[in-house]
Design an enzyme around this catalytic site. Structure first.
Site, PDB file in Angstrom:
ATOM      1  N   SER A 103      76.978  41.967  15.761  1.00 23.69           N
ATOM      2  CA  SER A 103      76.400  43.243  15.383  1.00 23.69           C
ATOM      3  C   SER A 103      77.338  43.969  14.404  1.00 23.69           C
ATOM      4  O   SER A 103      77.635  43.440  13.332  1.00 23.69           O
ATOM      5  CB  SER A 103      76.109  44.069  16.642  1.00 23.69           C
ATOM      6  N   ASP A 237      65.060  40.324  18.071  1.00 28.13           N
ATOM      7  CA  ASP A 237      66.043  41.402  17.947  1.00 28.13           C
ATOM      8  C   ASP A 237      65.318  42.720  17.719  1.00 28.13           C
ATOM      9  O   ASP A 237      64.621  42.899  16.710  1.00 28.13           O
ATOM     10  CB  ASP A 237      66.990  41.093  16.784  1.00 28.13           C
ATOM     11  N   HIS A 265      68.953  41.184  20.723  1.00 32.98           N
ATOM     12  CA  HIS A 265      70.144  41.634  20.007  1.00 32.98           C
ATOM     13  C   HIS A 265      71.356  41.405  20.898  1.00 32.98           C
ATOM     14  O   HIS A 265      71.450  41.961  21.983  1.00 32.98           O
ATOM     15  CB  HIS A 265      70.026  43.121  19.654  1.00 32.98           C
TER      16      HIS A 265
END
Length: 297
Positions: A103, A237, A265
């Site tokens: 991320s 995601d 995610h």
């Protein structure tokens, strides 16, 4: 072998944990927004180390046992976080590293590769994004509206109440997991408890990364990245839709894209086996004949 160290850098101290044998290729695991080193589960790290890798995970600024700022007042930006990664490598005597960013950690890893190309042997970018070259005219899809509404309507926890904060972390985990598979609340709650217990300031940990000043967009510079790059992205995601990963794979020369068909995610334990296999294959040293220290499941 496992060891811990506190790395002292200008303006901050970072807590680092190492797995594996010295001399093996080094993987530096870079966590995402508001996430301490526990975003990389210990078993995940030991399984990578079993494949003859030296694995470093660490608490970034404002998380875990590293230096914290007052809530709402971080004194750093993404470039500082990229410099922190280089500082850790220097402290451990690492000249070249395989960066694995999750991320926001993927964004930090991109900045490291752009600023210090000679220090990076490869990139692995998980659930990450190149950002938009022109934020005023975005070309990548935003977080879906339904997810934005859930995040906006979620009440803030009572920061002095560990159970309340743990509930909030579980809520975020559930939202990030996406609709692809059943949510594993037991594992999420166990990790949330440990995150809260070891945080120097849990409010700073969960909020300050959102207050970091933005840096100049770097998407137009992605063609400058010339190291082998692996992009891993969940098909479900709900924070950074799949198109963000596809853009990274398209715009970094020679990048390889792997979609996790049930992934959301982040890193779900049910995806560890393929992800570990992809990372070990991507970071395989040039020498032939290396055998694992132990079985990699």
């Amino acid at each position: 072998m496992r060891e811990t160290a506190t790395v002292r850098l200008p303006g901050t101290e970072l807590f680092v944990e190492a797995f594996g044998e010295e001399g093996d290729p080094v993987l530096l695991l870079v966590s995402g927004t508001g996430a301490c080193m526990l975003a990389w589960d210990r078993e995940f790290c030991t399984r990578l180390a079993a494949g003859r890798r030296r694995v470093l995970r660490y608490d970034g600024r404002d998380t875990g046992r590293s230096t914290t700022c007052m809530p709402g007042s971080p004194d750093y930006d993404l470039h500082d976080l990229a410099s922190d990664a280089i500082g850790i490598l220097d402290a451990f005597g690492v000249t070249q590293v395989h960066l694995v960013g999750l991320s926001q950690g993927g964004a930090v890893s991109q900045l490291v590769a752009l600023a210090h190309p000679g220090r990076v042997a490869s990139l692995t970018l998980i659930s990450s994004s190149p950002g938009d070259a022109d934020p005023e005219h975005p070309t990548l899809p935003p977080t879906p509206l339904e997810t934005q509404v859930e995040l906006h309507n979620a009440p803030w926890p009572q920061w002095s109440d560990q159970a309340s904060v743990a509930d909030h972390i579980v809520f975020l985990d559930r939202l990030h997991a996406g609709p692809g598979r059943e949510f594993d609340e037991h594992s999420s709650r166990d990790r949330a408890r440990r995150v809260v217990e070891r945080a120097g300031n849990i409010e700073s940990s969960l909020t300050n990364h959102y207050y970091v000043e933005p840096v100049a967009p770097w998407r137009a510079r992605l063609p400058e990245i010339r190291v082998p790059t692996l992009v891993l992205h969940g098909a479900h995601d709900q924070l950074l839709p799949l198109e963000h990963g596809l853009a990274l794979a398209r715009e970094i020369p020679g990048a390889k894209m792997t979609t996790l068909p049930l992934g959301g995610h982040g890193l779900d334990p049910r995806d560890w086996a393929p992800v570990i296999g992809e990372i070990l294959g991507h970071t395989h040293p040039a020498e032939e004949g290396l055998l694992p220290h132990a079985a990699v499941r």
